[in-house]
Design an enzyme around this catalytic site. Structure first.
Site, PDB file in Angstrom:
ATOM      1  N   VAL A 106      10.088   8.628  -6.481  1.00  0.00           N
ATOM      2  CA  VAL A 106      10.938   7.514  -6.016  1.00  0.00           C
ATOM      3  C   VAL A 106      11.595   6.851  -7.236  1.00  0.00           C
ATOM      4  O   VAL A 106      10.903   6.323  -8.112  1.00  0.00           O
ATOM      5  CB  VAL A 106      10.113   6.478  -5.215  1.00  0.00           C
ATOM      6  CG1 VAL A 106      10.988   5.292  -4.816  1.00  0.00           C
ATOM      7  CG2 VAL A 106       9.489   7.124  -3.980  1.00  0.00           C
TER       8      VAL A 106
ATOM      9  N   HIS B 182       1.429   2.438 -10.131  1.00  0.00           N
ATOM     10  CA  HIS B 182       0.403   2.828  -9.170  1.00  0.00           C
ATOM     11  C   HIS B 182      -0.878   2.114  -9.587  1.00  0.00           C
ATOM     12  O   HIS B 182      -1.282   2.207 -10.752  1.00  0.00           O
ATOM     13  CB  HIS B 182       0.132   4.333  -9.227  1.00  0.00           C
ATOM     14  CG  HIS B 182       1.274   5.202  -8.769  1.00  0.00           C
ATOM     15  ND1 HIS B 182       1.299   5.773  -7.512  1.00  0.00           N
ATOM     16  CD2 HIS B 182       2.403   5.612  -9.401  1.00  0.00           C
ATOM     17  CE1 HIS B 182       2.408   6.504  -7.396  1.00  0.00           C
ATOM     18  NE2 HIS B 182       3.086   6.427  -8.524  1.00  0.00           N
TER      19      HIS B 182
ATOM     20  N   HIS C 120       7.842   1.659 -10.630  1.00  0.00           N
ATOM     21  CA  HIS C 120       6.643   1.183  -9.933  1.00  0.00           C
ATOM     22  C   HIS C 120       5.395   1.517 -10.718  1.00  0.00           C
ATOM     23  O   HIS C 120       5.326   2.533 -11.389  1.00  0.00           O
ATOM     24  CB  HIS C 120       6.545   1.771  -8.513  1.00  0.00           C
ATOM     25  CG  HIS C 120       6.694   3.268  -8.435  1.00  0.00           C
ATOM     26  ND1 HIS C 120       7.919   3.894  -8.500  1.00  0.00           N
ATOM     27  CD2 HIS C 120       5.779   4.256  -8.283  1.00  0.00           C
ATOM     28  CE1 HIS C 120       7.754   5.201  -8.389  1.00  0.00           C
ATOM     29  NE2 HIS C 120       6.461   5.457  -8.270  1.00  0.00           N
TER      30      HIS C 120
ATOM     31  N   ARG D  56       0.834  -1.211   0.000  1.00  0.00           N
ATOM     32  CA  ARG D  56       0.000   0.000   0.000  1.00  0.00           C
ATOM     33  C   ARG D  56       0.862   1.252   0.000  1.00  0.00           C
ATOM     34  O   ARG D  56       1.880   1.308   0.698  1.00  0.00           O
ATOM     35  CB  ARG D  56      -0.906   0.021   1.238  1.00  0.00           C
ATOM     36  CG  ARG D  56      -2.089  -0.872   1.074  1.00  0.00           C
ATOM     37  CD  ARG D  56      -3.171  -0.629   2.113  1.00  0.00           C
ATOM     38  NE  ARG D  56      -3.924  -1.864   2.254  1.00  0.00           N
ATOM     39  CZ  ARG D  56      -4.837  -2.287   1.387  1.00  0.00           C
ATOM     40  NH1 ARG D  56      -5.132  -1.553   0.323  1.00  0.00           N
ATOM     41  NH2 ARG D  56      -5.454  -3.439   1.567  1.00  0.00           N
ATOM     42  N   ASP D  57       0.410   2.234  -0.784  1.00  0.00           N
ATOM     43  CA  ASP D  57       1.088   3.532  -0.792  1.00  0.00           C
ATOM     44  C   ASP D  57       0.926   4.179   0.582  1.00  0.00           C
ATOM     45  O   ASP D  57      -0.148   4.144   1.185  1.00  0.00           O
ATOM     46  CB  ASP D  57       0.499   4.425  -1.887  1.00  0.00           C
ATOM     47  CG  ASP D  57       1.384   5.615  -2.197  1.00  0.00           C
ATOM     48  OD1 ASP D  57       1.938   5.667  -3.300  1.00  0.00           O
ATOM     49  OD2 ASP D  57       1.514   6.510  -1.331  1.00  0.00           O
ATOM     50  N   ILE D  58       2.003   4.792   1.068  1.00  0.00           N
ATOM     51  CA  ILE D  58       1.984   5.410   2.395  1.00  0.00           C
ATOM     52  C   ILE D  58       1.097   6.667   2.432  1.00  0.00           C
ATOM     53  O   ILE D  58       0.628   7.062   3.502  1.00  0.00           O
ATOM     54  CB  ILE D  58       3.438   5.733   2.829  1.00  0.00           C
ATOM     55  CG1 ILE D  58       3.572   5.807   4.337  1.00  0.00           C
ATOM     56  CG2 ILE D  58       3.965   6.995   2.157  1.00  0.00           C
ATOM     57  CD1 ILE D  58       5.022   5.821   4.833  1.00  0.00           C
TER      58      ILE D  58
HETATM   59  P1  5GP Z   1       6.029   8.515  -7.695  1.00  0.00           P
HETATM   60  O1  5GP Z   1       5.676   9.961  -7.550  1.00  0.00           O
HETATM   61  O2  5GP Z   1       7.518   8.283  -7.615  1.00  0.00           O
HETATM   62  O3  5GP Z   1       5.414   7.893  -8.930  1.00  0.00           O
HETATM   63  O4  5GP Z   1       5.328   7.774  -6.517  1.00  0.00           O
HETATM   64  C1  5GP Z   1       5.984   7.391  -5.346  1.00  0.00           C
HETATM   65  C2  5GP Z   1       4.940   6.928  -4.361  1.00  0.00           C
HETATM   66  O5  5GP Z   1       5.607   6.284  -3.313  1.00  0.00           O
HETATM   67  C3  5GP Z   1       4.114   8.069  -3.753  1.00  0.00           C
HETATM   68  O6  5GP Z   1       2.732   7.855  -4.026  1.00  0.00           O
HETATM   69  C4  5GP Z   1       4.434   7.971  -2.256  1.00  0.00           C
HETATM   70  O7  5GP Z   1       3.320   8.241  -1.435  1.00  0.00           O
HETATM   71  C5  5GP Z   1       4.934   6.543  -2.101  1.00  0.00           C
HETATM   72  N1  5GP Z   1       5.908   6.355  -1.052  1.00  0.00           N
HETATM   73  C6  5GP Z   1       7.014   7.115  -0.820  1.00  0.00           C
HETATM   74  N2  5GP Z   1       7.712   6.619   0.217  1.00  0.00           N
HETATM   75  C7  5GP Z   1       7.036   5.516   0.646  1.00  0.00           C
HETATM   76  C8  5GP Z   1       7.260   4.584   1.712  1.00  0.00           C
HETATM   77  O8  5GP Z   1       8.229   4.641   2.467  1.00  0.00           O
HETATM   78  N3  5GP Z   1       6.344   3.578   1.850  1.00  0.00           N
HETATM   79  C9  5GP Z   1       5.260   3.465   1.032  1.00  0.00           C
HETATM   80  N4  5GP Z   1       4.425   2.445   1.274  1.00  0.00           N
HETATM   81  N5  5GP Z   1       5.023   4.335   0.026  1.00  0.00           N
HETATM   82  C10 5GP Z   1       5.891   5.347  -0.162  1.00  0.00           C
END
Ligand code: 5GP
Ligand code: ZN
Length: 123
Positions: free
Chosen positions: A105, A111, A109, A38-40
């Site tokens: 990140v 979503h 990944h 799950r996303d945090i």
């Molecule tokens: P991006 O913007 O890189 O596509 O999405 C990164 C996602 O990683 C974001 O939705 C953010 O909330 C999630 N995220 C960042 N750090 C962590 C973490 O430590 N644990 C979890 N479960 N999600 C994270």
């Protein structure tokens, strides 16, 4: 000095650390290639992240040899959509790539987002 972490991924990568069990996450799915949690900071009632165990910095960094991982990740997303009960109502699978693509990140990944009607705007 080589260690398992350095061979498998990046020691400073948050998602490699989740995949390696070094940082806790609510893990919902895993196999030899893929892990999902799950996303945090969820943007919808269901917001999961599906990652390859292998450290790949972004979609732009995906090599031909690793291209099969996208299929494994997509099948995991479909399985998770079913187990989360959003398969019938519908969902979105998205990849942010690079700075202007909104990627924060630097570990590839998907979503998986659903559980409410999503905006028809992609950006
Ligand atoms: P991006 O913007 O890189 O596509 O999405 C990164 C996602 O990683 C974001 O939705 C953010 O909330 C999630 N995220 C960042 N750090 C962590 C973490 O430590 N644990 C979890 N479960 N999600 C994270
Ligand atoms: Zn990583």
């Amino acid at each position: 000095m080589a260690n398992e972490n350095m061979e498998m991924g990046k020691t400073d990568c948050i998602f490699c650390q989740i995949a390696g069990g070094k940082i806790p996450a609510e893990i919902l799915y895993q196999n030899e290639d893929v892990i999902a949690f799950r996303d945090i900071n969820p943007q919808a009632p269901v917001h999961l992240l599906i990652i390859p165990r292998k450290h790949i910095a972004s979609l732009a960094e995906l090599s031909e040899d690793d291209a099969h991982l996208i299929a494994r990740m997509t099948m995991a997303a479909n399985d998770l959509a079913r187990s989360e009960g959003i398969s019938e109502s519908g969902y979105r699978v998205a990849v942010n790539c690079g700075k202007w693509g909104g990627q924060i990140v630097p570990h590839l990944h998907l979503h998986l987002i659903g559980g409410r009607e999503l905006s028809d705007k992609l950006c």
